[in-house]
Scaffold this motif. Sequence first.
Motif, PDB file in Angstrom:
ATOM      1  N   UNK A 229      25.061  35.467  -5.865  1.00  0.00           N
ATOM      2  CA  UNK A 229      24.086  34.410  -6.129  1.00  0.00           C
ATOM      3  C   UNK A 229      24.257  33.830  -7.516  1.00  0.00           C
ATOM      4  N   UNK A 230      24.662  34.672  -8.470  1.00  0.00           N
ATOM      5  CA  UNK A 230      24.906  34.196  -9.832  1.00  0.00           C
ATOM      6  C   UNK A 230      26.078  33.235  -9.863  1.00  0.00           C
ATOM      7  N   UNK A 351      27.511  35.544   1.777  1.00  0.00           N
ATOM      8  CA  UNK A 351      26.531  35.446   0.700  1.00  0.00           C
ATOM      9  C   UNK A 351      25.687  34.169   0.734  1.00  0.00           C
ATOM     10  N   UNK A 352      26.277  32.991   0.919  1.00  0.00           N
ATOM     11  CA  UNK A 352      25.440  31.774   0.964  1.00  0.00           C
ATOM     12  C   UNK A 352      24.387  31.827   2.065  1.00  0.00           C
ATOM     13  N   UNK A 358      17.011  34.620   2.701  1.00  0.00           N
ATOM     14  CA  UNK A 358      16.041  35.345   1.881  1.00  0.00           C
ATOM     15  C   UNK A 358      15.161  34.405   1.067  1.00  0.00           C
ATOM     16  N   UNK A 359      15.713  33.301   0.585  1.00  0.00           N
ATOM     17  CA  UNK A 359      14.879  32.358  -0.182  1.00  0.00           C
ATOM     18  C   UNK A 359      13.932  31.592   0.725  1.00  0.00           C
ATOM     19  N   UNK A 371      18.343  33.005  -7.693  1.00  0.00           N
ATOM     20  CA  UNK A 371      18.742  33.986  -8.691  1.00  0.00           C
ATOM     21  C   UNK A 371      17.663  35.035  -8.914  1.00  0.00           C
ATOM     22  N   UNK A 372      16.399  34.640  -8.771  1.00  0.00           N
ATOM     23  CA  UNK A 372      15.314  35.618  -8.893  1.00  0.00           C
ATOM     24  C   UNK A 372      15.341  36.594  -7.716  1.00  0.00           C
ATOM     25  N   UNK A 373      15.638  36.089  -6.523  1.00  0.00           N
ATOM     26  CA  UNK A 373      15.775  36.965  -5.358  1.00  0.00           C
ATOM     27  C   UNK A 373      16.913  37.958  -5.581  1.00  0.00           C
ATOM     28  N   UNK A 374      18.033  37.465  -6.118  1.00  0.00           N
ATOM     29  CA  UNK A 374      19.161  38.345  -6.422  1.00  0.00           C
ATOM     30  C   UNK A 374      18.752  39.420  -7.418  1.00  0.00           C
TER      31      UNK A 374
END
Length: 404
Positions: A229-230, A351-352, A358-359, A371-374
Amino acid sequence: MSSSVQNSFLFKISILSISLVLTVTTAVSTALPAMIATFKQYPSTQVEMLTTLPTISLLLTVLASSWIIKRLGARRTTLIGLIIALLAGLVPVFINDYVIVFISRLLLGVGVGLFNNLAYSLIMAVYEGEERQTMLGFQSAVGTVGNALASFVVGLLISSGWQVAFNVNWLFVIPLVLFGLFATKIDQFTNPVVTETGDTAPIKAKETTNMAVVGYVLLIATFFAFYFGLLLKLAGFLVEQHLETAAVAATQLSVMSLIGLLPSLLYGQIYKHLRRLTIPIGLIITGLGIGIIATAGTLTMTWIGIVISGFGLPIVMPAIFGKVAEVQPEGSSNLSSALMLVGINVAVFLSPQVLAVTTQIIGQTSNKATMLVSTVMLFVLGAIQLVMATTKKQPIKNRSEMKS
């Protein structure tokens, strides 16, 4: 095998040299604009596929590599793979036909796939204890250097044309020479049996896996699915938050990769002090770095997060591979490494989609939210591993003979 050979500097360098070229397959991605201009008769997405094709064939070969190594031996398999990768990788230098370049890229992945998992499994087979951990750290460092070196070489060559940029594949000569000259006795690290003549011969036992290995495959796959995600969202985040341009994000990711050299080189000492806490601390450090970036209000704070994140991955990777070496069935290093690499590559590919799902669950789809989810997921993984490390008994270390 004699410990003098095992501890030989050139022998160690020959094993580590494989990792120098693991990322060369994607190094030519910066040549895409020129390639798209050359192949105007093809859709741009079809031309872009040329950079990812090696990953597809690489995965298929990795899955079969354990069977191939069992029949050909680790040394012969590695040399064949390096020769295939070298020849296939250089085809675009001389021919600019799309179909031929397409086939050559597939063959490049086949070649790299033959020795990809050996970059890890040879270390897991040859070395034990703290020396194994140190070598895994060095392996991570060499991989980082190889990635930076390949990008640098392509950057120098690209101004002369996209075909010239494919000369980066001459880097395969380095491990081909080193492994060919100084790893002549690598196949003796199989389970030996004494023959009637007093010589040793490898035992052709079937490689297997167990739930402990599967658990670590799931761990590293989950880690990469969210860690990516980063890499996917940093550029968009900087623009979204009006902090900087996408070009700065590219610079930050390059710096983050180079920062990883330090923990990679010091990994042996890091593991010596942290032991069972290495994995959870590595996960938490990585999550902390991404979290700082996601909540940053200034470019300076994003740089701080980049530095912290750069220390995480080189700790997590060798730590998980090291644990797999301890819990895997005896003589199954190749299969274990192959499963780990498949887990990583599948996670990166998905990953995408994983991040998008999840978002959507939390109703936020911004780059910051991703990025916060990650961050949260890496903290959760770290917490779970911390509980397991502090409550479970230390597993009995397996003998790490490799089946080849």
